[in-house]
Write an enzyme that holds these catalytic residues in place. Structure first.
Site, PDB file in Angstrom:
ATOM      1  N   GLY A 403       0.834  -1.206   0.000  1.00 57.49           N
ATOM      2  CA  GLY A 403       0.000   0.000   0.000  1.00 57.49           C
ATOM      3  C   GLY A 403       0.864   1.249   0.000  1.00 57.49           C
ATOM      4  CB  ALA A 404       0.648   4.366  -1.177  1.00 55.76           C
ATOM      5  CD  GLU A 406       1.367  12.868   5.466  1.00 50.51           C
ATOM      6  OE1 GLU A 406       1.102  12.336   6.556  1.00 50.51           O
ATOM      7  OE2 GLU A 406       1.825  14.014   5.369  1.00 50.51           O
ATOM      8  N   GLY A 408       5.216   7.509   2.205  1.00 54.61           N
ATOM      9  CA  GLY A 408       5.908   6.596   1.290  1.00 54.61           C
ATOM     10  C   GLY A 408       5.188   5.261   1.247  1.00 54.61           C
ATOM     11  CD  GLU A 475       0.817  -6.803  15.823  1.00 55.52           C
ATOM     12  OE1 GLU A 475       0.506  -8.003  15.887  1.00 55.52           O
ATOM     13  OE2 GLU A 475       0.499  -5.964  16.689  1.00 55.52           O
ATOM     14  CG  MET A 477      -1.803  -6.101  11.698  1.00 54.10           C
ATOM     15  SD  MET A 477      -2.078  -7.120  13.149  1.00 54.10           S
ATOM     16  CE  MET A 477      -3.802  -6.845  13.453  1.00 54.10           C
ATOM     17  CD  GLU A 478      -1.051 -12.560   9.575  1.00 55.92           C
ATOM     18  OE1 GLU A 478      -1.780 -11.794  10.227  1.00 55.92           O
ATOM     19  OE2 GLU A 478      -0.104 -13.175  10.082  1.00 55.92           O
ATOM     20  CG  ASP A 521      -8.495   9.361  11.304  1.00 56.34           C
ATOM     21  OD1 ASP A 521      -9.711   9.276  11.037  1.00 56.34           O
ATOM     22  OD2 ASP A 521      -7.605   9.349  10.444  1.00 56.34           O
ATOM     23  NE  ARG A 525     -10.339   6.831   7.259  1.00 55.99           N
ATOM     24  CZ  ARG A 525     -11.512   7.207   7.771  1.00 55.99           C
ATOM     25  NH1 ARG A 525     -12.574   6.468   7.563  1.00 55.99           N
ATOM     26  NH2 ARG A 525     -11.619   8.299   8.500  1.00 55.99           N
TER      27      ARG A 525
END
Ligand code: ACK
Length: 761
Positions: A403-404, A406, A408, A475, A477-478, A521, A525
């Site tokens: 994923g990306a 903020e 990097g 860690e 998280m699958e 927040d 998500r």
């Protein structure tokens, strides 16, 4: 329009399309139905049964067709032989289809409470055609290296039992602290033992926490107490230090103190005479913090005196002197090494609000706080050094980008620290060309995360700051983030499993609020899910609410806030508190129970703010138990003082898990209240005239042809559709079925409430 309640009966959680619910224990529904009796059709010219038929007794007037998954190749067979991989149990009637062992149980979930664990799972996807499924639980204990696993033996207690479970839940007690356990959950049925293949199982890995429970001795004077304790029996590594927390009885909320020592004893002085103090001790090993042991209450004496009846006074004196020296050296070292930042300092998010208190060479905590905002450090790099372990980049193997963020990319990979087993990790890296401020903000997440140690908070493994790129290692998280995870598995969990996830999140939030950390927040998500479906709160960056979250929007006061998840007072005047986190938690509950639906659907942020201000709240998601919707509504109380605390939420959810019958009443069973927002799945009924318009309106337009070819030409016919009709029409996804059935229900309700009180979405 009229819609009979029976027309939209929700699916049974385990029911799949085209599959009937089980009837008689062991036998599939209808196996005895006379469709297998074929009379003379199965008799050959010689009067014997033809191949494919059988007659159990020569007295039987008819030949019977071989039941499913069986055959007879010869004439005159008295029974049919099961196909390969299918079996007939000794007690199965010959007319019954041959069956096979079940597949493995699914969706395992574990809830760890120090040294006991509750395991829950869903029934297997394929029952093998039988209805007599039971479950066995096998346990292995592993000391770090998976090659060193051994069977758990008989010390563990399984409640109600270990083998032959008929429910999908078991409580395991008497586990060793801070030990890795693997539980293999196996599903069996009446033919499992006939199959030569091994039974299918699914594994759950759990790690228990480690407590220092026993305070062995104490010595009291009028202003000091000396304690000595025993370390955990089975520490998961070398003990680095002990942490002693104490406070005046009933004063925990006002003032408590945390002290650290490398010794097994400590003298706490500067206490008030004749006053009762509560002490708890926990160990820190190279593997992290254990849990605090039980509370010990001790009272200082009115006069200076040694504890009466202590047979080990000389020992304890010696121990305490040694402990005192070690403690002194430790504290001095801390002051030299870390300047003013030794041990724990106050946990406030506003750096200016309170000053540190030093007392008798100890660091005192005003209030019950342990979280330290990195801004309290003049040098933020010092915060990183204090709270995050530096990892040598050569120990990390990056494998793929997942994923990306903020700052990097986010990658998955492996971490192999010397003397430890290799583990999967997530790696966030800081892209090249960053400014000093960006580096600081990026690493602030590690300084914050590194202070937390809780099974429902994402665990920081360490940071790489000495070479580039700068990295944060956590860690792995699958199952990634909770919102997309739920969307992918729409309708696949039992309510208890969903409540288990919510309980985990609430427990993580309780931990954070106890540390006086306000998340700001909290949203699905920002929750990550591991392979055991344990949910952990993540995303602790300092700038994240402002910059990183795509949901955050600018408010009129210039702040950037994720409107749909945020309490009104936080939107209006930035009053962020644990109570505003509770509001967000209510939204997370709604996201979970609706399998990742977007809160307030496509309403604009402005409309959301207006609707909330006018008193509207999200309606219960489809199939949501009434108690859970009530809890959501409680979290969305306008007055923040009226909202429940996270501790209360955890207790409520625990009770529901213990008494699942409380979850039986569904909120949708009750008529819609005027306090609900209209379901966007139900377009304005006054504007819908055709089935196609209706399907488009609920974003199910892909099924237009299915409905048309099944003969559903007008809305009048649609309202009588139930779940089996949908299967027949070709709507096989449970999530889509739910959406359509819910919409039908709401169409009906809308029709009877036309021109009613609902606001238009
Ligand atoms: O939904 P995802 O797969 O889960 O996509 C996002 C992505 O990185 C950008 O944040 C995933 N992610 C973040 N932290 C972790 C982690 N510790 N383990 C696994 N995935 C992670 C997140």
């Amino acid at each position: 329009m009229d819609l009979s309640p029976a027309a939209h009966t929700p699916l049974h959680p385990q029911q799949r399309c085209g599959q009937d619910l089980p009837s008689q224990r062991g036998y599939p529904l209808g196996f005895y139905v006379s469709s297998w009796r074929l009379g003379l059709g199965g008799i050959s010219s010689r009067g014997a049964c033809r191949p494919g038929f059988y007659k159990a007794s020569s007295l039987d007037p008819y030949c019977m067709k071989c039941p499913p998954h069986s055959y007879s190749h010869q004439e005159g067979s008295s029974q049919c032989t099961c196909e390969k991989s299918y079996f007939r149990a000794e007690t199965d009637p010959r007319a019954m289809p041959c069956t096979r062992p079940p597949t493995a149980p699914e969706n395992p979930i574990s809830t760890t409470n120090e040294t006991s664990i509750t395991l829950e799972w869903s029934p297997p996807r394929d029952s093998g055609g039988r209805n007599d499924i039971t479950y066995d639980v096998h346990c292995k204990k592993c000391a770090g290296d998976p090659r060193e696993c051994s069977l758990c033996g008989s010390v563990l207690h399984f409640i109600p039992r270990q083998f032959g479970l008929t429910y999908t839940k078991v409580l395991v007690t008497n586990l060793l602290p801070h030990t890795n356990y693997t539980f293999d959950l196996e599903a069996l049925n009446g033919v499992s033992e006939l199959s030569p293949s091994p039974n299918q199982y699914i594994s759950i890995n759990v790690t228990t926490s480690q407590a220092v429970n026993v305070i062995l001795k104490e010595r009291k004077s009028k202003d000091s107490i000396t304690l000595a304790w025993q370390g955990p029996d089975h520490a998961n590594g070398l003990i680095v230090e002990y942490e002693v927390i104490y406070y005046e009885k009933n004063q925990k909320d006002q003032n408590y103190t945390v002290l650290k020592t490398k010794s097994n004893s400590m003298t706490v002085d500067g206490l008030k005479p004749g006053t009762t103090y509560v002490f708890r001790v926990r160990a820190r090993t190279s593997g992290g913090h254990g849990t605090y042991g039980g509370e010990i209450e001790l009272e200082t004496s009115q006069e200076d005196m040694l504890a009466i009846g202590d047979p080990n006074q000389p020992t304890i004196m010696a121990v305490s002197v040694a402990g005192g020296i070690v403690l002194l050296i430790f504290l001095v070292t801390c002051f030299v090494v870390s300047g003013r930042h030794c041990g724990y300092i106050k946990a406030k998010q506003d750096p200016d609000e309170e000053k540190l208190q030093f007392h008798h060479g100890q660091v005192r905590l005003p209030g019950s706080r342990t979280y330290v905002h990195p801004h309290t450090y003049e040098d933020p790099n010092q915060a990183v050094r204090d709270f995050a372990k530096e990892i040598d980049a050569s120990c990390i193997r990056i494998e793929r980008v997942i994923g990306a963020g903020e700052f990097g990319e986010v990658c998955s990979g492996r971490l192999k620290l010397p003397g430890k087993r290799e583990i999967y990790v997530a790696i966030k890296s800081l892209k090249a060309g960053y400014s000093e401020k960006q580096r600081r903000d990026f690493l602030s997440e590690a300084s914050i995360m590194g202070q937390f140690d809780n099974p429902n908070i994402i665990h920081l493994e360490g940071v790489v700051t000495k070479c580039k790129p700068v990295m944060i290692i956590t860690e792995y998280m699958e199952n990634g983030s909770l919102d997309s995870f739920l969307r992918k598995r729409d309708g696949q969990f039992t309510v208890i499993q969903l409540v288990g996830m919510l309980r985990g999140i609430a427990s993580g939030m309780k931990y954070l609020s106890d540390m006086n950390y306000i998340h700001r927040d909290l949203a699905a998500r920002n929750i990550l899910v591991n392979s055991n479906f344990v949910c952990k709160v993540s995303d602790f960056g300092l700038s994240r609410v402002l910059e990183d979250d795509p949901e955050a929007a600018y408010t009129t006061r210039g702040g950037k806030i994720p409107i749909r998840w945020t309490a009104p007072e936080a939107i209006a005047y930035r009053k962020f508190t644990s109570a505003s986190d509770v509001w967000s938690y209510g939204i997370v509950m709604w996201e979970v129970m609706s399998y990742g639906e977007r809160p307030y659907w496509e309403m604009s942020n402005q409309d959301v703010i207006k609707a909330i201000d006018e008193g509207y709240r999200l309606p219960a998601p489809m199939d949501c138990p009434a108690v859970l919707h009530q809890l959501m509504l409680d979290c969305w109380q306008k007055a923040r003082g009226d909202r429940p605390k996270f501790g209360q939420i955890v207790n409520i959810l625990d009770k529901l898990i213990r008494n699942p019958s409380c979850l039986k009443t569904l909120a949708n069973d009750a008529a819609w209240s005027g306090n609900s927002l209209q379901d966007p799945c139900t377009p304005d009924s006054s504007t819908i005239t055709t089935v196609d318009e209706w399907l488009d309106g609920i974003k199910m337009g892909q099924y237009k042809e299915n409905f048309a070819s099944a003969g559903y030409a007008t809305l009048d016919t649609v309202v009588y559709i139930n779940s089996s009709d949908l299967c027949r029409i070709g709507v096989t996804l449970v999530g889509h079925q739910k959406r359509i059935l819910w919409s039908i229900q709401n169409l009906h309700t809308m029709a009877s409430q036309m021109h009613g009180t609902h606001i238009q979405v």
